[in-house]
Design a protein around this motif. Structure first.
Motif, PDB file in Angstrom:
ATOM      1  N   GLU A 185       0.842  -1.193   0.000  1.00  0.00           N
ATOM      2  CA  GLU A 185       0.000   0.000   0.000  1.00  0.00           C
ATOM      3  C   GLU A 185       0.884   1.252   0.000  1.00  0.00           C
ATOM      4  O   GLU A 185       1.768   1.403   0.840  1.00  0.00           O
ATOM      5  N   GLN A 186       0.631   2.152  -0.956  1.00  0.00           N
ATOM      6  CA  GLN A 186       1.420   3.374  -1.073  1.00  0.00           C
ATOM      7  C   GLN A 186       0.766   4.514  -0.283  1.00  0.00           C
ATOM      8  O   GLN A 186      -0.328   4.371   0.253  1.00  0.00           O
ATOM      9  N   GLU A 187       1.464   5.651  -0.216  1.00  0.00           N
ATOM     10  CA  GLU A 187       0.964   6.787   0.555  1.00  0.00           C
ATOM     11  C   GLU A 187      -0.358   7.318   0.018  1.00  0.00           C
ATOM     12  O   GLU A 187      -1.175   7.822   0.783  1.00  0.00           O
ATOM     13  N   ASP A 188      -0.568   7.189  -1.304  1.00  0.00           N
ATOM     14  CA  ASP A 188      -1.822   7.685  -1.882  1.00  0.00           C
ATOM     15  C   ASP A 188      -2.946   6.659  -1.823  1.00  0.00           C
ATOM     16  O   ASP A 188      -4.021   6.872  -2.373  1.00  0.00           O
ATOM     17  N   GLY A 189      -2.687   5.524  -1.163  1.00  0.00           N
ATOM     18  CA  GLY A 189      -3.719   4.512  -0.995  1.00  0.00           C
ATOM     19  C   GLY A 189      -3.753   3.454  -2.081  1.00  0.00           C
ATOM     20  O   GLY A 189      -4.509   2.494  -1.969  1.00  0.00           O
ATOM     21  N   THR A 190      -2.972   3.615  -3.127  1.00  0.00           N
ATOM     22  CA  THR A 190      -2.951   2.629  -4.202  1.00  0.00           C
ATOM     23  C   THR A 190      -2.072   1.440  -3.816  1.00  0.00           C
ATOM     24  O   THR A 190      -1.219   1.538  -2.924  1.00  0.00           O
ATOM     25  N   LEU A 191      -2.295   0.327  -4.501  1.00  0.00           N
ATOM     26  CA  LEU A 191      -1.513  -0.880  -4.268  1.00  0.00           C
ATOM     27  C   LEU A 191      -0.572  -1.107  -5.450  1.00  0.00           C
ATOM     28  O   LEU A 191      -0.980  -1.001  -6.603  1.00  0.00           O
ATOM     29  N   GLU A 192       0.672  -1.404  -5.131  1.00  0.00           N
ATOM     30  CA  GLU A 192       1.656  -1.691  -6.159  1.00  0.00           C
ATOM     31  C   GLU A 192       2.320  -3.031  -5.862  1.00  0.00           C
ATOM     32  O   GLU A 192       2.562  -3.380  -4.698  1.00  0.00           O
ATOM     33  N   THR A 193       2.614  -3.780  -6.919  1.00  0.00           N
ATOM     34  CA  THR A 193       3.308  -5.054  -6.767  1.00  0.00           C
ATOM     35  C   THR A 193       4.797  -4.798  -6.579  1.00  0.00           C
ATOM     36  O   THR A 193       5.423  -4.115  -7.389  1.00  0.00           O
ATOM     37  N   VAL A 194       5.354  -5.331  -5.509  1.00  0.00           N
ATOM     38  CA  VAL A 194       6.781  -5.149  -5.225  1.00  0.00           C
ATOM     39  C   VAL A 194       7.414  -6.526  -5.009  1.00  0.00           C
ATOM     40  O   VAL A 194       6.755  -7.469  -4.593  1.00  0.00           O
ATOM     41  N   GLU A 195       8.678  -6.591  -5.310  1.00  0.00           N
ATOM     42  CA  GLU A 195       9.452  -7.813  -5.106  1.00  0.00           C
ATOM     43  C   GLU A 195      10.647  -7.494  -4.215  1.00  0.00           C
ATOM     44  O   GLU A 195      11.352  -6.520  -4.442  1.00  0.00           O
ATOM     45  N   VAL A 196      10.833  -8.308  -3.211  1.00  0.00           N
ATOM     46  CA  VAL A 196      11.946  -8.116  -2.284  1.00  0.00           C
ATOM     47  C   VAL A 196      12.630  -9.464  -2.064  1.00  0.00           C
ATOM     48  O   VAL A 196      12.015 -10.520  -2.214  1.00  0.00           O
ATOM     49  N   SER A 197      13.900  -9.398  -1.709  1.00  0.00           N
ATOM     50  CA  SER A 197      14.661 -10.601  -1.366  1.00  0.00           C
ATOM     51  C   SER A 197      14.776 -10.692   0.140  1.00  0.00           C
ATOM     52  O   SER A 197      14.894  -9.676   0.835  1.00  0.00           O
ATOM     53  N   THR A 198      14.745 -11.904   0.644  1.00  0.00           N
ATOM     54  CA  THR A 198      14.809 -12.104   2.082  1.00  0.00           C
ATOM     55  C   THR A 198      15.560 -13.394   2.369  1.00  0.00           C
ATOM     56  O   THR A 198      16.069 -14.051   1.452  1.00  0.00           O
ATOM     57  N   ALA A 199      15.659 -13.749   3.629  1.00  0.00           N
ATOM     58  CA  ALA A 199      16.362 -14.971   4.044  1.00  0.00           C
ATOM     59  C   ALA A 199      15.484 -15.744   5.017  1.00  0.00           C
ATOM     60  O   ALA A 199      14.698 -15.163   5.771  1.00  0.00           O
ATOM     61  N   LEU A 200      15.636 -17.053   4.990  1.00  0.00           N
ATOM     62  CA  LEU A 200      14.839 -17.920   5.838  1.00  0.00           C
ATOM     63  C   LEU A 200      15.316 -17.825   7.281  1.00  0.00           C
ATOM     64  O   LEU A 200      16.513 -17.899   7.567  1.00  0.00           O
ATOM     65  N   GLU A 201      14.357 -17.651   8.195  1.00  0.00           N
ATOM     66  CA  GLU A 201      14.671 -17.637   9.622  1.00  0.00           C
ATOM     67  C   GLU A 201      14.692 -19.082  10.135  1.00  0.00           C
ATOM     68  O   GLU A 201      14.258 -20.002   9.445  1.00  0.00           O
ATOM     69  N   PRO A 202      15.210 -19.308  11.342  1.00  0.00           N
ATOM     70  CA  PRO A 202      15.150 -20.664  11.914  1.00  0.00           C
ATOM     71  C   PRO A 202      13.704 -21.173  11.934  1.00  0.00           C
ATOM     72  O   PRO A 202      12.794 -20.454  12.335  1.00  0.00           O
ATOM     73  N   TYR A 203      13.522 -22.400  11.485  1.00  0.00           N
ATOM     74  CA  TYR A 203      12.179 -22.972  11.387  1.00  0.00           C
ATOM     75  C   TYR A 203      11.957 -23.972  12.519  1.00  0.00           C
ATOM     76  O   TYR A 203      12.892 -24.367  13.232  1.00  0.00           O
ATOM     77  N   GLU A 204      10.709 -24.395  12.679  1.00  0.00           N
ATOM     78  CA  GLU A 204      10.396 -25.352  13.738  1.00  0.00           C
ATOM     79  C   GLU A 204       9.413 -26.401  13.216  1.00  0.00           C
ATOM     80  O   GLU A 204       8.621 -26.139  12.312  1.00  0.00           O
ATOM     81  N   TRP A 205       9.494 -27.585  13.797  1.00  0.00           N
ATOM     82  CA  TRP A 205       8.632 -28.707  13.438  1.00  0.00           C
ATOM     83  C   TRP A 205       7.551 -28.857  14.495  1.00  0.00           C
ATOM     84  O   TRP A 205       7.840 -28.885  15.689  1.00  0.00           O
ATOM     85  N   GLU A 206       6.291 -28.916  14.050  1.00  0.00           N
ATOM     86  CA  GLU A 206       5.168 -29.097  14.961  1.00  0.00           C
ATOM     87  C   GLU A 206       4.722 -30.552  14.900  1.00  0.00           C
ATOM     88  O   GLU A 206       4.179 -31.008  13.886  1.00  0.00           O
TER      89      GLU A 206
END
Length: 360
Positions: free
Chosen positions: A219-240
């Motif tokens: 969501e942008q400042e003018d209220g519109t929605l824009e498609t964005v792409e970002v890179s990230t890294a996996l955090e420690p995971y857990e098994w349930e």
């Protein structure tokens, strides 16, 4: 007699023509029936994996932060009240640090005096060592005392938020909580979460060089929605154990706009395997039995009509596959980097079968 010879010659020529046509036709038919294969060279490298997941944006709420007395403090004045909204660095409490300030000034004077005394005389040996140790002890006391109370005796807020707890005016001991701040609640998502079964999570759990790309609507400042792409890294995971799924989480570093908690985002996981010595196209695998595979080497031979290309089956152990290639290990024979492997054929090849290769 001449008529007879002429007739024999004519029929001989006709027969030769017919035999020639039959030979050509046989070659054409054979080439049409002969399987066409793509001849490719094996190579060393890594398998590549790409998986797509749907995740949910979430907002991890920061934990309550507290200020604890680093020394024996005396709270002199309240500069904020419980329930009051404060910004990071705002004054909360004013301490009585008059005695500490006097002691600091005394120590500063002693440090200067001892330093001048050491520099004024050419002290050597054990005498100089004793003086330097005494100076270092004075400096240590100064540093410890200076660190035992905040600058100018003003206790400040460690984060934006609301004052949740306060120690009243009077003396507080070392380690006692002076103030607690409940940070502002996040209105924007700062992480993503998703769940996978053990089979679905194989790429995330086992592969090397894992990279995550997230596609979301911000969501942008003018209220519109824009498609964005970002890179990230996996955090420690857990098994349930109860639900039989893995819980995964990753940060959501969106800089332009905000993503609301609960929004659906797409996660693309890209990874690669370890290094393999022999990679071939998946289409080159020939199933010879239950979990038994072979690949067909394309070899040149001398045939009746000249050069021919036939295949030689080599048994292989299938190590791992991705969507395009397979990592194999030859059994009993070798496959070199200059060999050609048959691939993209429309039926299983037999050992020694003649093929029509298309080179690549």
């Amino acid at each position: 007699m001449n008529t007879y010879k002429t007739a024999v010659l004519r029929w001989g020529l006709r027969l030769a023509v017919i035999l020639g046509l039959c030979t050509v036709l046989a070659g054409v038919i054979q080439s049409q029936l002969m399987p066409q294969v793509q001849a490719v060279k094996p190579y060393s490298g890594r398998l590549s994996f790409t998986e797509h997941y749907l995740a949910t944006a979430a907002a991890e709420q920061p934990e309550q932060q507290s200020v604890q007395a680093a020394g024996s403090w005396i709270i002199q004045q309240a500069m904020a009240e419980e329930g009051q909204a404060v910004r990071k660095g705002d004054a909360l409490r004013l301490l009585d640090v008059q005695d500490q300030m006097i002691r600091l000034q005394t120590l500063e004077a002693q440090i200067q005096e001892q330093t001048n005394y050491i520099n004024a005389y050419n002290w050597t040996g054990g005498d100089r060592l004793v003086l330097e140790q005494k100076l270092e002890a004075t400096k240590m006391e100064y540093r410890q005392l200076n660190a035992s109370f905040p600058a100018n005796g003003v206790v400040t807020a460690p984060a934006d938020g609301v004052v949740a707890e306060f120690a009243g005016p009077g003396a507080v001991s070392v380690g006692q909580t002076v103030a607690c701040i409940t940070p502002d609640q996040n209105t924007a998502a700062n992480c993503i979460q998703w769940s996978l079964t053990a089979a679905q999570a194989q790429t995330l759990l086992e592969q090397e060089k894992l990279a995550l790309d997230v596609t979301c609507r911000a969501e942008q400042e003018d209220g519109t929605l824009e498609t964005v792409e970002v890179s990230t890294a996996l955090e420690p995971y857990e098994w349930e154990e109860e639900t039989g799924v893995y819980r995964f989480e990753a940060s959501l570093p969106v800089e332009q706009g905000i993503v609301r908690p609960g929004a659906q985002v797409e996660v693309t996981a890209k990874s690669s395997s370890r290094e393999y010595e022999c990679l071939v196209p998946l289409s080159s695998l020939i199933l010879t039995g239950p979990e038994q595979y072979a690949v067909a080497k394309v070899e040149q031979t001398d045939g009746i009509w000249g050069e021919e290309y036939r295949v030689h089956l080599v048994m292989v152990e299938l190590l791992e596959t991705d969507a395009v290639n397979a990592a194999v290990e030859p059994v009993g024979e070798t496959i070199g980097s200059n060999d050609f492997i048959a691939s993209y054929f429309d039926r299983a090849l037999a050992d020694g079968e003649q093929v029509q290769p298309l080179w690549s």
